[in-house]
Scaffold this motif. Structure first.
Motif, mmCIF file in Angstrom:
data_model
loop_
_atom_site.group_PDB
_atom_site.id
_atom_site.type_symbol
_atom_site.label_atom_id
_atom_site.label_comp_id
_atom_site.label_asym_id
_atom_site.label_seq_id
_atom_site.Cartn_x
_atom_site.Cartn_y
_atom_site.Cartn_z
ATOM 1 N N SER A 9 0.824 -1.214 0.000
ATOM 2 C CA SER A 9 0.000 0.000 0.000
ATOM 3 C C SER A 9 0.855 1.260 0.000
ATOM 4 O O SER A 9 0.332 2.362 0.090
ATOM 5 N N GLY A 10 2.198 1.092 -0.084
ATOM 6 C CA GLY A 10 3.079 2.254 -0.092
ATOM 7 C C GLY A 10 3.625 2.559 1.292
ATOM 8 O O GLY A 10 3.702 1.692 2.158
ATOM 9 N N GLU A 11 4.000 3.792 1.507
ATOM 10 C CA GLU A 11 4.594 4.204 2.787
ATOM 11 C C GLU A 11 3.592 4.035 3.936
ATOM 12 O O GLU A 11 2.399 4.336 3.798
ATOM 13 N N ASP A 12 4.080 3.538 5.050
ATOM 14 C CA ASP A 12 3.254 3.400 6.244
ATOM 15 C C ASP A 12 2.984 4.804 6.798
ATOM 16 O O ASP A 12 3.882 5.457 7.330
ATOM 17 N N LEU A 13 1.755 5.257 6.678
ATOM 18 C CA LEU A 13 1.414 6.623 7.077
ATOM 19 C C LEU A 13 1.445 6.829 8.588
ATOM 20 O O LEU A 13 1.391 7.973 9.054
ATOM 21 N N ASP A 14 1.573 5.737 9.350
ATOM 22 C CA ASP A 14 1.719 5.889 10.803
ATOM 23 C C ASP A 14 3.008 6.620 11.147
ATOM 24 O O ASP A 14 3.128 7.222 12.218
ATOM 25 N N GLY A 15 3.973 6.568 10.228
ATOM 26 C CA GLY A 15 5.245 7.230 10.479
ATOM 27 C C GLY A 15 5.345 8.619 9.886
ATOM 28 O O GLY A 15 6.388 9.276 9.976
ATOM 29 N N VAL A 16 4.260 9.082 9.272
ATOM 30 C CA VAL A 16 4.262 10.412 8.648
ATOM 31 C C VAL A 16 3.735 11.434 9.658
ATOM 32 O O VAL A 16 2.559 11.421 10.024
#
Length: 257
Positions: free
Chosen positions: A62-69
């Motif tokens: 799904s791409g970059e883990d948005l939890d880390g954004v």
């Protein structure tokens, strides 16, 4: 050895599986580090003659883990530190690389699939340029590879509109090599990988180099590179085997050397 990927070699085929199915195989710093280690092994391991990259569960990635954004995150730094080394290492591999797109490939997951040499797609999988939906531009080499595959206008359409692309649509516009039905998914991927693993590996590597050079060189320089590449191919044992097999009216047994 690995926590976020699985890496195995069977019958000259390396399988790199993104292994965070609970997060749709979203990328993290740890995953990129582990991918880089596995890709370096593929490059130097003489027993590997083909690489398959796929995902565990219902997603490719799904791409970059948005939890880390987080707010104020330097996305450029993330790309330079994590994505760029993986993409450069992937491009160095002079062996055929297959993206086995088992499910959704979104954002930088889509980009990873684009960076591979062949894309096999499950009939129910989807591709999506998800970047625009969070106010970002496609990254991870996405807009480097995409227009070369489908042209400028269609690449712009996918990047700006961010609509999902079905497997059949992807096949129609030249994004994927083959669509495989669900019942025959693993058999189809394995068969395709085995076919490539039994081909003259060094010739495939030279073909990859020639195609890449063709985008950046004037004709005269390219023709010289072509002549050099053909000389190198002609010195391989696989070339000799191919000639002997032709003369003897049998199938060649290539060794990848």
């Amino acid at each position: 050895m690995f926590k976020t990927i699985k890496y195995e070699v069977h019958d000259r085929v390396a399988w790199l599986t993104l292994y965070r199915s609970d997060k749709l195989n979203a990328f993290t710093e740890e995953m990129h580090s582990e991918m880089l280690t596995a890709l370096k092994d593929v490059e130097r391991n003489e027993n590997v003659r083909c690489l398959v990259i796929t995902g565990e569960g219902r997603a490719f990635s799904s791409g970059e883990d948005l939890d880390g954004v987080t707010e104020g995150l330097d996305h450029g730094h993330v790309i330079r530190k994590r994505y760029t080394p993986v993409l450069i290492q992937l491009a160095k591999i002079d062996k055929p690389v297959i993206a086995a797109i088992n499910g959704i490939a979104a954002g930088s997951g889509f980009s990873l699939a684009l960076a591979c040499d062949f894309r096999l797609m499950h009939e129910q999988a989807k591709l999506v340029q998800a970047f625009i939906h969070v106010g970002l531009i496609p990254d991870s080499g996405n807009l480097y590879y995409l227009p070369k595959l489908i042209g400028h206008a269609k690449a712009l359409e996918l990047a700006v509109l961010g609509e999902k692309v079905t497997a059949e649509e992807a096949k129609e516009i030249g994004l994927v090599t083959k669509v495989i039905d669900g019942e025959n998914w693993m058999e189809g991927v394995s068969s395709f990988a085995e076919r490539l693993a039994n081909m003259p590996t060094r010739a495939i590597g030279l073909i990859k180099q020639q195609l890449q050079a063709s985008w950046d060189m004037p004709l005269e320089l390219f023709l010289e590179k072509e002549a050099y590449g053909q000389r190198m191919a002609g010195l391989t044992s696989d070339h000799q085997e191919g000639v002997h097999a032709f003369m003897e009216k049998r199938s060649p047994d290539f060794a990848g050397k």
